[in-house]
Design a protein around this motif. Structure first.
Motif, PDB file in Angstrom:
ATOM      1  N   LYS A   1       0.832  -1.202   0.000  1.00  0.00           N
ATOM      2  CA  LYS A   1       0.000   0.000   0.000  1.00  0.00           C
ATOM      3  C   LYS A   1       0.868   1.255   0.000  1.00  0.00           C
ATOM      4  N   ALA A   2       1.910   1.254   0.827  1.00  0.00           N
ATOM      5  CA  ALA A   2       2.821   2.395   0.861  1.00  0.00           C
ATOM      6  C   ALA A   2       3.532   2.569  -0.470  1.00  0.00           C
ATOM      7  N   GLU A   3       3.893   1.434  -1.089  1.00  0.00           N
ATOM      8  CA  GLU A   3       4.545   1.500  -2.395  1.00  0.00           C
ATOM      9  C   GLU A   3       3.647   2.171  -3.419  1.00  0.00           C
ATOM     10  N   LYS A   4       2.354   1.802  -3.416  1.00  0.00           N
ATOM     11  CA  LYS A   4       1.422   2.407  -4.359  1.00  0.00           C
ATOM     12  C   LYS A   4       1.233   3.900  -4.080  1.00  0.00           C
ATOM     13  N   GLN A   5       1.241   4.260  -2.795  1.00  0.00           N
ATOM     14  CA  GLN A   5       1.093   5.678  -2.459  1.00  0.00           C
ATOM     15  C   GLN A   5       2.284   6.494  -2.979  1.00  0.00           C
ATOM     16  N   VAL A   6       3.490   5.957  -2.791  1.00  0.00           N
ATOM     17  CA  VAL A   6       4.684   6.639  -3.288  1.00  0.00           C
ATOM     18  C   VAL A   6       4.638   6.738  -4.805  1.00  0.00           C
ATOM     19  N   ALA A   7       4.272   5.633  -5.458  1.00  0.00           N
ATOM     20  CA  ALA A   7       4.195   5.642  -6.918  1.00  0.00           C
ATOM     21  C   ALA A   7       3.142   6.631  -7.410  1.00  0.00           C
ATOM     22  N   THR A   8       2.038   6.756  -6.671  1.00  0.00           N
ATOM     23  CA  THR A   8       0.995   7.724  -7.047  1.00  0.00           C
ATOM     24  C   THR A   8       1.536   9.150  -7.005  1.00  0.00           C
ATOM     25  N   LEU A   9       2.310   9.471  -5.985  1.00  0.00           N
ATOM     26  CA  LEU A   9       2.890  10.811  -5.878  1.00  0.00           C
ATOM     27  C   LEU A   9       3.855  11.079  -7.035  1.00  0.00           C
ATOM     28  N   PHE A  10       4.666  10.082  -7.367  1.00  0.00           N
ATOM     29  CA  PHE A  10       5.593  10.256  -8.494  1.00  0.00           C
ATOM     30  C   PHE A  10       4.811  10.379  -9.810  1.00  0.00           C
ATOM     31  N   THR A  11       3.710   9.645  -9.930  1.00  0.00           N
ATOM     32  CA  THR A  11       2.892   9.738 -11.142  1.00  0.00           C
ATOM     33  C   THR A  11       2.269  11.123 -11.273  1.00  0.00           C
ATOM     34  N   LEU A  12       1.827  11.707 -10.150  1.00  0.00           N
ATOM     35  CA  LEU A  12       1.299  13.073 -10.184  1.00  0.00           C
ATOM     36  C   LEU A  12       2.368  14.060 -10.635  1.00  0.00           C
ATOM     37  N   SER A  13       3.620  13.789 -10.246  1.00  0.00           N
ATOM     38  CA  SER A  13       4.714  14.635 -10.720  1.00  0.00           C
ATOM     39  C   SER A  13       4.872  14.516 -12.231  1.00  0.00           C
ATOM     40  N   ILE A  14       4.762  13.293 -12.738  1.00  0.00           N
ATOM     41  CA  ILE A  14       4.841  13.079 -14.187  1.00  0.00           C
ATOM     42  C   ILE A  14       3.734  13.844 -14.903  1.00  0.00           C
ATOM     43  N   ILE A  15       2.515  13.784 -14.353  1.00  0.00           N
ATOM     44  CA  ILE A  15       1.393  14.491 -14.966  1.00  0.00           C
ATOM     45  C   ILE A  15       1.642  15.991 -14.962  1.00  0.00           C
ATOM     46  N   GLY A  16       2.193  16.518 -13.845  1.00  0.00           N
ATOM     47  CA  GLY A  16       2.505  17.942 -13.782  1.00  0.00           C
ATOM     48  C   GLY A  16       3.503  18.360 -14.847  1.00  0.00           C
ATOM     49  N   SER A  17       4.516  17.531 -15.066  1.00  0.00           N
ATOM     50  CA  SER A  17       5.507  17.845 -16.108  1.00  0.00           C
ATOM     51  C   SER A  17       4.882  17.809 -17.493  1.00  0.00           C
ATOM     52  N   LEU A  18       4.019  16.821 -17.732  1.00  0.00           N
ATOM     53  CA  LEU A  18       3.357  16.737 -19.038  1.00  0.00           C
ATOM     54  C   LEU A  18       2.426  17.924 -19.275  1.00  0.00           C
ATOM     55  N   VAL A  19       1.704  18.347 -18.226  1.00  0.00           N
ATOM     56  CA  VAL A  19       0.837  19.522 -18.361  1.00  0.00           C
ATOM     57  C   VAL A  19       1.671  20.751 -18.701  1.00  0.00           C
ATOM     58  N   PHE A  20       2.847  20.884 -18.079  1.00  0.00           N
ATOM     59  CA  PHE A  20       3.729  22.018 -18.376  1.00  0.00           C
ATOM     60  C   PHE A  20       4.117  22.015 -19.848  1.00  0.00           C
ATOM     61  N   ILE A  21       4.531  20.844 -20.354  1.00  0.00           N
ATOM     62  CA  ILE A  21       4.991  20.757 -21.745  1.00  0.00           C
ATOM     63  C   ILE A  21       3.860  21.092 -22.709  1.00  0.00           C
ATOM     64  N   VAL A  22       2.670  20.535 -22.454  1.00  0.00           N
ATOM     65  CA  VAL A  22       1.530  20.795 -23.344  1.00  0.00           C
ATOM     66  C   VAL A  22       1.136  22.270 -23.290  1.00  0.00           C
ATOM     67  N   ALA A  23       1.066  22.837 -22.073  1.00  0.00           N
ATOM     68  CA  ALA A  23       0.662  24.237 -21.923  1.00  0.00           C
ATOM     69  C   ALA A  23       1.649  25.185 -22.579  1.00  0.00           C
ATOM     70  N   TYR A  24       2.909  24.814 -22.574  1.00  0.00           N
ATOM     71  CA  TYR A  24       3.931  25.686 -23.161  1.00  0.00           C
ATOM     72  C   TYR A  24       3.659  25.917 -24.645  1.00  0.00           C
ATOM     73  N   PHE A  25       3.158  24.888 -25.326  1.00  0.00           N
ATOM     74  CA  PHE A  25       2.904  25.010 -26.759  1.00  0.00           C
ATOM     75  C   PHE A  25       1.442  25.309 -27.081  1.00  0.00           C
ATOM     76  N   ALA A  26       0.504  24.874 -26.228  1.00  0.00           N
ATOM     77  CA  ALA A  26      -0.913  24.950 -26.575  1.00  0.00           C
ATOM     78  C   ALA A  26      -1.568  26.271 -26.179  1.00  0.00           C
TER      79      ALA A  26
END
Length: 355
Positions: A56-81
């Motif tokens: 469960k803790a592993e999934k929680q940590v992975a979820t936080l890292f995944t949210l970081s990935i989503i934040g980076s992707l939103v930045f990249i898309v917003a920069y061009f869109a």
């Protein structure tokens, strides 16, 4: 400390010494080992004893890292869109640039989630045991030094990277993508590529030579031998980037005795001894504004580069690396001086792909 002697735990005697009583030699009464102050009993975390809780803790940590990935992707898309000029109203702030808001929030989320994931990982899955190390000499034994190296190299195993591939992959993705917004800002902040902007000016064939700053046209009969005019092209004040265009298009207009001109090209590109040359020094771009009528020398006041107008503005002194470019001129039906062609080479300082 009082003035009475006391007895230390190891049986040695300590005594307060007054400043007027000389001194008492010490006996080296330092204990070989200090008493253990007492540490609370270690309390195991749920993830230490329950594999279900660990997953469960592993999934929680992975979820936080995944949210970081989503934040980076939103930045990249917003920069061009998102258009840079789009405005949005924010309560308590007012009008704000939408792109800047989205970029700032997404980058903050990306960085925060990496930190939150690392903290949660450390508090739930990484080793949580208290370690007591006995005092020793400054340099450890060779066996201890080798053991320390093994401990450092085994850090990945202790952090359970091998057992928790989900954390390993999401952390790698989060850290890898987080670098993209930083690089993107640097690359995107350089602005558009210049294209041929460094090699061209506002001058076009048929443009009248206008006095600067009066903005009035010049007839050939207005230019007497020994005179000099500061010139701009007709219509430059209506250009999109006025200052940039003026910085490249500035021209000096002079009249010489045609017999003094020693270069056939200079004579052919002028009109009855009237010649026009770029005002921008080919060294670092300072304005060449000093004209010596007797010698027909142009002087750059910044670094003393000197150009001989009778020799097609050849460099005769100073650090400039090439002559001033000549503007080919003629006269129209009304006798006004006009450009017969744009500059045939780049004006101003030399650059690596000039031409």
């Amino acid at each position: 400390m009082n003035e009475h002697g006391t007895e230390a735990p190891d049986g040695t005697s300590t005594e307060a010494v007054r400043l007027d009583q000389g001194h008492i030699e010490g006996t080296g009464g330092i204990p070989e080992r200090f008493t253990n102050p007492g540490l609370p009993a270690h309390i195991h975390r749920s993830a230490d004893v329950d594999e279900k809780a660990a997953r469960k803790a592993e999934k929680q940590v992975a979820t936080l890292f995944t949210l970081s990935i989503i934040g980076s992707l939103v930045f990249i898309v917003a920069y061009f869109a998102i258009d840079h000029g789009t405005q949005v109203f924010l309560p308590g702030i007012g009008l704000a640039n939408l792109q800047n808001v989205v970029l700032g929030v997404s980058l903050a989320v990306s960085l925060f989630m990496i930190g939150a994931g690392a903290v949660h990982w450390a508090k739930t899955l990484m080793p949580d045991e208290e370690v007591v190390e006995e005092r020793h000499t400054l340099r450890s034994q060779d066996e201890d030094r080798a053991a320390a190296v093994d401990t450092i190299l085994g850090g990945g195993d202790q952090a359970q990277l091998g057992r928790r591939p989900l954390i390993k992959y999401t952390l790698g993705g989060a850290l890898g993508l987080f670098a993209v917004p930083l690089v993107l800002q640097v690359a995107g902040g350089l602005g558009p590529l210049p294209g041929d902007a460094l090699s061209t000016t506002f001058w076009r064939k048929g443009m009248k030579l206008m006095r600067d700053p009066e903005g009035t046209p010049i007839k050939a009969t207005d230019v007497t031998i020994g005179s000099v005019f500061h010139v701009m092209p007709e219509g430059i004040d209506k250009s999109e980037h006025v200052l940039e265009e003026k910085g490249k298009a500035a021209v000096l207009l002079m009249r010489l005795d045609p017999d003094d001109i020693t270069v056939a090209k200079e004579r052919d590109w002028g009109h009855d001894g009237i010649v026009a040359y770029s005002k921008i020094c080919t060294h670092v771009g300072c304005p060449v504004g000093l004209y010596e009528q007797q010698t027909h020398h142009l002087l750059c006041p910044c670094h003393q580069s000197t150009f001989d107008v009778t020799q097609d503005c050849k460099v005769i002194f100073g650090p400039a690396g090439r002559p001033l470019p000549q503007l080919k001129i003629t006269v129209d039906n009304e006798g006004y001086l006009v450009a017969d062609a744009p500059f045939r080479e780049a004006v101003g300082p030399s650059f690596w792909e000039r031409g």
